[in-house]
Write an enzyme that holds these catalytic residues in place. Sequence first.
Site, PDB file in Angstrom:
ATOM      1  N   LYS A 138       0.830  -1.205   0.000  1.00  0.00           N
ATOM      2  CA  LYS A 138       0.000   0.000   0.000  1.00  0.00           C
ATOM      3  C   LYS A 138       0.867   1.259   0.000  1.00  0.00           C
ATOM      4  O   LYS A 138       0.585   2.214  -0.731  1.00  0.00           O
ATOM      5  CB  LYS A 138      -0.895  -0.017   1.234  1.00  0.00           C
ATOM      6  CG  LYS A 138      -2.289   0.464   1.004  1.00  0.00           C
ATOM      7  CD  LYS A 138      -3.210   0.079   2.161  1.00  0.00           C
ATOM      8  CE  LYS A 138      -2.552   0.250   3.490  1.00  0.00           C
ATOM      9  NZ  LYS A 138      -2.591  -0.911   4.368  1.00  0.00           N
ATOM     10  N   LYS A 152       9.539  -6.951   9.984  1.00  0.00           N
ATOM     11  CA  LYS A 152       8.826  -6.333   8.882  1.00  0.00           C
ATOM     12  C   LYS A 152       9.725  -5.562   7.936  1.00  0.00           C
ATOM     13  O   LYS A 152       9.428  -5.397   6.755  1.00  0.00           O
ATOM     14  CB  LYS A 152       7.771  -5.389   9.487  1.00  0.00           C
ATOM     15  CG  LYS A 152       6.834  -4.755   8.488  1.00  0.00           C
ATOM     16  CD  LYS A 152       5.679  -4.108   9.233  1.00  0.00           C
ATOM     17  CE  LYS A 152       4.958  -3.110   8.372  1.00  0.00           C
ATOM     18  NZ  LYS A 152       5.622  -1.823   8.254  1.00  0.00           N
ATOM     19  N   ALA A 168      -3.201   0.371  13.600  1.00  0.00           N
ATOM     20  CA  ALA A 168      -4.509   0.301  12.949  1.00  0.00           C
ATOM     21  C   ALA A 168      -5.434  -0.683  13.656  1.00  0.00           C
ATOM     22  O   ALA A 168      -6.546  -0.914  13.188  1.00  0.00           O
ATOM     23  CB  ALA A 168      -4.347  -0.073  11.477  1.00  0.00           C
ATOM     24  N   PHE A 172       3.603  -7.970  -8.510  1.00  0.00           N
ATOM     25  CA  PHE A 172       4.833  -8.509  -7.925  1.00  0.00           C
ATOM     26  C   PHE A 172       5.594  -9.239  -9.024  1.00  0.00           C
ATOM     27  O   PHE A 172       5.008  -9.721  -9.996  1.00  0.00           O
ATOM     28  CB  PHE A 172       4.509  -9.493  -6.788  1.00  0.00           C
ATOM     29  CG  PHE A 172       4.236  -8.817  -5.461  1.00  0.00           C
ATOM     30  CD1 PHE A 172       3.459  -7.666  -5.397  1.00  0.00           C
ATOM     31  CD2 PHE A 172       4.748  -9.338  -4.286  1.00  0.00           C
ATOM     32  CE1 PHE A 172       3.210  -7.045  -4.175  1.00  0.00           C
ATOM     33  CE2 PHE A 172       4.498  -8.721  -3.060  1.00  0.00           C
ATOM     34  CZ  PHE A 172       3.729  -7.588  -3.007  1.00  0.00           C
ATOM     35  N   PHE A 224      -3.767  -1.377   7.167  1.00  0.00           N
ATOM     36  CA  PHE A 224      -4.428  -2.654   6.901  1.00  0.00           C
ATOM     37  C   PHE A 224      -5.453  -2.515   5.758  1.00  0.00           C
ATOM     38  O   PHE A 224      -5.271  -1.676   4.863  1.00  0.00           O
ATOM     39  CB  PHE A 224      -5.084  -3.221   8.166  1.00  0.00           C
ATOM     40  CG  PHE A 224      -4.096  -3.504   9.283  1.00  0.00           C
ATOM     41  CD1 PHE A 224      -2.805  -3.951   9.036  1.00  0.00           C
ATOM     42  CD2 PHE A 224      -4.468  -3.327  10.610  1.00  0.00           C
ATOM     43  CE1 PHE A 224      -1.903  -4.209  10.067  1.00  0.00           C
ATOM     44  CE2 PHE A 224      -3.574  -3.589  11.656  1.00  0.00           C
ATOM     45  CZ  PHE A 224      -2.303  -4.024  11.371  1.00  0.00           C
ATOM     46  N   THR A 262       3.927   1.513  -1.074  1.00  0.00           N
ATOM     47  CA  THR A 262       4.594   1.580  -2.373  1.00  0.00           C
ATOM     48  C   THR A 262       3.661   2.161  -3.425  1.00  0.00           C
ATOM     49  O   THR A 262       4.061   3.025  -4.224  1.00  0.00           O
ATOM     50  CB  THR A 262       5.056   0.161  -2.777  1.00  0.00           C
ATOM     51  OG1 THR A 262       5.840  -0.379  -1.712  1.00  0.00           O
ATOM     52  CG2 THR A 262       5.879   0.192  -4.050  1.00  0.00           C
ATOM     53  N   TRP A 275       6.634  -0.459  -8.089  1.00  0.00           N
ATOM     54  CA  TRP A 275       7.827  -0.966  -7.427  1.00  0.00           C
ATOM     55  C   TRP A 275       8.993  -0.958  -8.432  1.00  0.00           C
ATOM     56  O   TRP A 275      10.073  -0.469  -8.143  1.00  0.00           O
ATOM     57  CB  TRP A 275       7.587  -2.396  -6.901  1.00  0.00           C
ATOM     58  CG  TRP A 275       8.651  -2.872  -5.953  1.00  0.00           C
ATOM     59  CD1 TRP A 275       8.583  -2.857  -4.600  1.00  0.00           C
ATOM     60  CD2 TRP A 275       9.949  -3.394  -6.273  1.00  0.00           C
ATOM     61  NE1 TRP A 275       9.758  -3.326  -4.058  1.00  0.00           N
ATOM     62  CE2 TRP A 275      10.611  -3.658  -5.070  1.00  0.00           C
ATOM     63  CE3 TRP A 275      10.616  -3.650  -7.474  1.00  0.00           C
ATOM     64  CZ2 TRP A 275      11.910  -4.181  -5.017  1.00  0.00           C
ATOM     65  CZ3 TRP A 275      11.918  -4.157  -7.437  1.00  0.00           C
ATOM     66  CH2 TRP A 275      12.556  -4.418  -6.203  1.00  0.00           C
ATOM     67  N   ARG A 298       2.207   7.693   7.126  1.00  0.00           N
ATOM     68  CA  ARG A 298       2.572   7.448   8.528  1.00  0.00           C
ATOM     69  C   ARG A 298       4.081   7.276   8.704  1.00  0.00           C
ATOM     70  O   ARG A 298       4.782   6.901   7.771  1.00  0.00           O
ATOM     71  CB  ARG A 298       1.872   6.180   9.019  1.00  0.00           C
ATOM     72  CG  ARG A 298       0.387   6.374   9.235  1.00  0.00           C
ATOM     73  CD  ARG A 298      -0.279   5.060   9.559  1.00  0.00           C
ATOM     74  NE  ARG A 298      -0.188   4.157   8.416  1.00  0.00           N
ATOM     75  CZ  ARG A 298      -0.434   2.860   8.481  1.00  0.00           C
ATOM     76  NH1 ARG A 298      -0.778   2.304   9.616  1.00  0.00           N
ATOM     77  NH2 ARG A 298      -0.341   2.099   7.395  1.00  0.00           N
TER      78      ARG A 298
END
Lengths: 562, 562
Positions: free
Chosen positions: B77, B111, B279, B387, B307, B79, B415, B100
Amino acid sequence: MNLKTEVKSDIEIARESQMKPIVEIAATVGLSDDDIELFGKYKAKLSADTLKKLQTKESGKIILVTSINPTPAGEGKSTVTVGLADAFTSLGKKTMIAMREPSLGPTMGIKGGATGGGYSQVLPMEDINLHFTGDLHAITTANNALAALLDNHLQQGNELQIDQRRIVWKRALDLNDRALRKIVIGLGGPVQGVPREDGFDITVASEIMAVLCLAADLNDLKARLGRMVIAYNINREPVTVADLDVEGALTLLLKDAVKPNLVQTIEHTPALIHGGPFANIAHGCNSVIATTAAAKLADFVITEAGFGADLGAEKFLHIKGRSAGIKPEAVVIVATVRALKMHGGMIKSELKNESVAALTAGFANLKKHIETIESFGLPFVVAINRFITDTEAEVLALLELCRQENIPVALTEVWEKGGAGGVELAEKVLKAIDTNETEYQPLYDLSDPLDVKIRTIVQKVYGASDVEFSPKAKKQLEEFDDFGWGHFPICMAKTQYSLSDDPAKLGRPADFTVLVRELKPSVGAGFIVALTGDVMTMPGLPKQPAALKMDVDENGQAVGLF
Amino acid sequence: MNLKTEVKSDIEIARESQMKPIVEIAATVGLSDDDIELFGKYKAKLSADTLKKLQTKESGKIILVTSINPTPAGEGKSTVTVGLADAFTSLGKKTMIAMREPSLGPTMGIKGGATGGGYSQVLPMEDINLHFTGDLHAITTANNALAALLDNHLQQGNELQIDQRRIVWKRALDLNDRALRKIVIGLGGPVQGVPREDGFDITVASEIMAVLCLAADLNDLKARLGRMVIAYNINREPVTVADLDVEGALTLLLKDAVKPNLVQTIEHTPALIHGGPFANIAHGCNSVIATTAAAKLADFVITEAGFGADLGAEKFLHIKGRSAGIKPEAVVIVATVRALKMHGGMIKSELKNESVAALTAGFANLKKHIETIESFGLPFVVAINRFITDTEAEVLALLELCRQENIPVALTEVWEKGGAGGVELAEKVLKAIDTNETEYQPLYDLSDPLDVKIRTIVQKVYGASDVEFSPKAKKQLEEFDDFGWGHFPICMAKTQYSLSDDPAKLGRPADFTVLVRELKPSVGAGFIVALTGDVMTMPGLPKQPAALKMDVDENGQAVGLF
């Protein structure tokens, strides 16, 4: 004497002062915009490249500010440091300050800020006293990341066979929080960690703070972090950060915190404020990197060490100076009428009353600190830091006591007058440097055994008849030798209020023995802490914390910072 | 498709990118040097004066990026947010990002960073992912200062008659540290505090983070901090920060953290990165101050919510948007082939294998989120975040599924290609805004009773048949009404992996009931948290934490950040 009738608060004076953009301050010591990293208009860090570039330059002279055994309110060492530097500047000397960063815990508790006072302050005082450039937060984070990684190692199988009863690494917060001194963690069942006793220290008591302050550069920082002992395994062998393989991560967290912070005094003398280790559990001096950089940038560096000459100055000379290869050209010993009266037997509530007799009796404390500085072969000047409440008779009596014994002394009124109040002191310091014929020498050799080093400090600096070691400490003396830690200097943890290990023994106590309860290895910092008496590594808050007065006004400006 | 054979890491791509000085970036949205406070050359905060000045300007359009229910790796999200903004910029639109701030805990845990990926990143990624400008440290400090002041109140006589068993304010660290979840503090005797159960949350779960993100300005921040409920007294009445009289001190600690941070994307689109509430326990959106300021500075603001649309977007629309008086003009729903296959029943280890069947089955999850956004009356575009492992057949099948149902969709390759990979999406978003004929409307009114508000979310957003309240929650519904908290919006705490409260129920579950275990008042933030399932407020570290790979190289540059 022209004393103001209405006394302004430190923050009022600071607010009325006109700062210059920090790029202009940097320029006065030959630093360009590219040499610094700005934090707003009035704060900056020296860049890593700049620090590297400076290494080949010649060094200026370092002047160390220390004091007698202080009262809880402090003797104004920071104020004298700032005022003396401004006085040097006013005499046309290219001068910088190298000071410690304040800790937020005491600021919110009882002490107020630590950026000098009156017209001898470093600015912007509210930023420096609050988060500044985040150095202490980075140290808190690195300290607690290490703790989390250590507890995670236990949780995930404990490959290193760490004895969970012998974990010595504690967590840290930059706050006064007595309820976190002794805690039990890891409760709640198998997925919530391994239950064990733990506790939080205040961040400035973290070994990482001491490591940052003694590191020569980022590579040295990483090597020192790797050497820190965090626990013992089931065979009672030390477990280090390098065993846990996380010194790289900790160094990454500290890569900006390791750069010194540039600010200015009210009179625009440049100041590097960097690092603030406790002067009991650690060595109480600002960073080697900042002191060294200041000496490369200026002809004179005014720096200070925590508490009295028995603690901060001794550690500056035996630990920081030796580690960094620096030595002061002269020492300023700050004394106040107030504290000398207390050393002469007056109780705290009566200190506002005039008493030349108590002052005269308390003079012995100052005398001992003078002898200590002389024993290091260093020239010195006593600075009488005048308080508004001192009477004319008291000040004159103190000056006379010094003159009778040929002690170089200067009355300073830097709180009230800024640099102008420190010119006499500055001139006497310059004269002391010029006429000095003695040679600096440490009181002990690093090759001396640990107990000999401790005895030397206790006898020569504190004036004790002897040192006694608890059974535990005796056992540790042997163990530490076996672990190869015998060559480290000693970092004494002792009350700052007395030359002895008993805070009630004021003045110049005699015929006393110091008890070393326990030793604590700070292998990353590179010293062995000898604990005497009760050592506070996490302060508490008073009934009315200073935080109750803190606020922002309608324009977002700080209110209630002292 | 021109896929690169050698895939570079995010930090390698970031390092190779040439940033512009942040003063130049600021200038592109009309901000002068005086409008910003520099943190080095490439980061800045908007000054308090600038924020005030902006208030009278007209606002641009806000585009909200959300997603389907994610896999643990996330759907990219951030990205897509970055890439979409760069695409807008490339189309000549004056655009800003409002995102954020990353939390250090997950960065050091499992992560990696949270600054986008590939050629759609915000820079300097290593700074943003580490200490950034210190906002999270300021929040940690304020959170723990409050805890220390609270425990000190108990220690010093407990004038407010706080029931020490009913203290709800927890301590916080910006770390993953499971051993601090359940602890006992105040051990060691009468001068070491009052023994009681306590625990640490991760800083982003602190109510102070939510408060900072929902505050309109510094005065509102102070008022909200004062309203925070920290405990109950022996009569079971709420005790607030204002009762303790420390909201001023907390505000002072947060006076700089409340200013949004300006950085840039690889393609030099300006980005405000500010605040990062969880979240689950909080509302998962960046700060109102940043989003509002971005909208004043640019014609288009791309922002994201944590999320899936069932959590972050619902909270953006019901909590943040309503509190701040803002609404998005369009929504982007990010979906990935990988996650849809998982929703279609594939197990994680097989996700690399092609399966159009699983993808088709999992499409139902995306459909539900689309319906949710439609129910708010908002136009949307689905963004398929490609991806490298997605097969041609899968991508084409997904596009076809959307086309069959007249769902506006765009394939994004941000990306790999940066803004160029998001142009189709940007054009479709612009078209959605232009052709929109519907009217935004919330799903519930603030005047609805708390249980009705919860039922509305559970039925309309999650698709549940009903909600069930535990006996405790039922009692709280009554209590909260009595305390005057009935008018607050709801902040659901629910697993992000499923539309239901059971993380194992993937796809589009039907015929399920959501159990509300407990309510938690966040009176300062201004919402009531409804807890379903197990809510994690302090993550743990994995067996091989990301920290093990972190380091600095010989030039002091970050290594091993992802």
